[in-house]
Design a protein around this motif. Structure first.
Motif, PDB file in Angstrom:
ATOM      1  N   CYS A   1       0.771  -1.067  -0.208  1.00 48.79           N
ATOM      2  CA  CYS A   1      -0.124  -0.138   0.025  1.00 48.79           C
ATOM      3  C   CYS A   1       0.934   1.281   0.176  1.00 48.79           C
ATOM      4  O   CYS A   1       1.700   1.288   0.851  1.00 48.79           O
ATOM      5  CB  CYS A   1      -0.819   0.006   1.359  1.00 48.79           C
ATOM      6  SG  CYS A   1      -1.329   1.460   1.781  1.00 48.79           S
TER       7      CYS A   1
ATOM      8  N   CYS B   1      -3.090  -2.228   6.077  1.00 41.87           N
ATOM      9  CA  CYS B   1      -3.313  -0.774   6.617  1.00 41.87           C
ATOM     10  C   CYS B   1      -4.869  -0.912   7.217  1.00 41.87           C
ATOM     11  O   CYS B   1      -5.142  -0.109   7.987  1.00 41.87           O
ATOM     12  CB  CYS B   1      -2.981   0.065   5.336  1.00 41.87           C
ATOM     13  SG  CYS B   1      -4.104   0.246   4.081  1.00 41.87           S
TER      14      CYS B   1
ATOM     15  N   HIS C   1       0.270   4.410   0.812  1.00 39.62           N
ATOM     16  CA  HIS C   1      -0.360   5.182   1.783  1.00 39.62           C
ATOM     17  C   HIS C   1       0.430   4.761   3.198  1.00 39.62           C
ATOM     18  O   HIS C   1       1.060   5.676   3.874  1.00 39.62           O
ATOM     19  CB  HIS C   1      -1.602   5.048   2.225  1.00 39.62           C
ATOM     20  CG  HIS C   1      -2.278   5.815   0.771  1.00 39.62           C
ATOM     21  ND1 HIS C   1      -3.589   5.048   0.454  1.00 39.62           N
ATOM     22  CD2 HIS C   1      -2.225   6.631  -0.046  1.00 39.62           C
ATOM     23  CE1 HIS C   1      -4.010   5.640  -0.525  1.00 39.62           C
ATOM     24  NE2 HIS C   1      -3.079   6.869  -0.881  1.00 39.62           N
ATOM     25  N   HIS C   2       0.693   3.651   3.438  1.00 42.39           N
ATOM     26  CA  HIS C   2       1.488   3.203   4.650  1.00 42.39           C
ATOM     27  C   HIS C   2       2.454   2.194   4.454  1.00 42.39           C
ATOM     28  O   HIS C   2       3.116   1.833   5.476  1.00 42.39           O
ATOM     29  CB  HIS C   2       0.357   2.540   5.498  1.00 42.39           C
ATOM     30  CG  HIS C   2      -0.931   3.017   5.779  1.00 42.39           C
ATOM     31  ND1 HIS C   2      -2.023   3.301   4.821  1.00 42.39           N
ATOM     32  CD2 HIS C   2      -1.184   4.033   6.799  1.00 42.39           C
ATOM     33  CE1 HIS C   2      -3.087   4.270   5.417  1.00 42.39           C
ATOM     34  NE2 HIS C   2      -2.370   4.565   6.671  1.00 42.39           N
TER      35      HIS C   2
HETATM   36 ZN   LIG Z   1      -2.584   1.472   3.356  1.00 42.04          ZN
END
Ligand SMILES: [Zn+2]
Ligand SMILES: Nc1nc2c(ncn2[C@@H]2O[C@H](COP(=O)(O)OP(=O)(O)OP(=O)(O)O)[C@@H](O)[C@H]2O)c(=O)[nH]1
Length: 218
Positions: free
Chosen positions: A109, A180, A111-112
């Motif tokens: 991911c 996440c 974003h994380h």
């Molecule tokens: Zn994420």
């Protein structure tokens, strides 16, 4: 610097022209230079976290993570890792759907930077070309080895195959668990996400779409 294959160059330019390329600024660092630089940054990060890098279990972690990012889980950022593609002329005139189900997919991911764990199902209707089956799994893996959002990953696999097969008649569906969502934040351990990208006849003809989707939802 490894010369890129013709397939890699064509796929990259198809993604760029559709605005589907992963946002990348690029730089002139070699893979080895990236690894050295990330090792230094990870050392600093672990230091800030207060970890003892002289401990024999931790001492190699910065190098390990740098190698994992550059050569493994983010290797798909570098088109020199694009798989060798075997295409053959459709002399046997196959005109029914070819479907590869449950392709193992592990991504990260964006974003994380934690794991996305799922499977992909890919189908196409052969026109002038037929692709070596394992190459479908390898294309999925190549784009999965990037920081990703699932929607973009699904589209990238679709456009890559459309470009290589010289046909719009491709469909891709991905079902995945996002760590996440599961292991932090909302901590939902049971939900999964399905994304689907349909091209050509898979989009325009209800029967073909249903035939594909009935193979996905079993
Ligand atoms: Zn994420
Ligand atoms: N659309 C989409 N969203 C994703 C994907 N992977 C992660 N996300 C979401 O990206 C969002 C980032 O939102 P933020 O609010 O900035 O991050 P956060 O504070 O960590 O949010 P929470 O995860 O809700 O704790 C979250 O809702 C994630 O679930 C993906 O593949 N596709």
């Amino acid at each position: 610097m490894t010369a890129l294959s013709d397939a890699a160059i064509r796929v990259r330019s198809a993604l760029e022209s559709r605005g589907l390329e992963t946002p990348m600024k690029g730089n002139s660092l070699t893979l080895d230079e990236k690894q050295t630089h990330i090792t230094g940054l990870m050392t600093e990060m672990m230091d800030v976290l207060g970890l003892d890098l002289t401990d024999d279990s931790l001492t190699e972690t910065p190098q390990r993570i740098a190698k994992m990012y550059v050569r493994e889980i983010f290797s798909g950022l570098d088109y020199s890792y694009f798989p060798k593609i075997t295409l053959i002329d459709n002399k046997m005139k196959v005109d029914e759907m070819v479907q590869v189900r449950d392709i193992t997919l592990t991504s990260t991911c964006e974003h994380h930077f934690v794991t996305i764990d799922g499977t992909a199902t890919v189908a196409y209707i052969p026109r002038s070309k037929v692709i070596g089956l394992s190459k479908i799994n390898r294309i999925v893996q190549f784009f999965a080895r990037r920081p990703q959002v699932q929607e973009r990953l699904t589209q990238q696999v679709l456009v890559a195959l459309q470009t290589l097969l010289e046909s719009d008649d491709v469909a891709v569906s991905i079902s995945a668990t996002h760590y996440c969502v599961k292991a932090r934040g909302v901590m939902d351990a049971t939900s999964s996400t399905t994304t689907t990208s349909l091209g050509g006849i898979f989009k325009s003809r209800a029967e073909t779409r249903h035939e594909f989707l009935s193979g996905v939802v079993r």
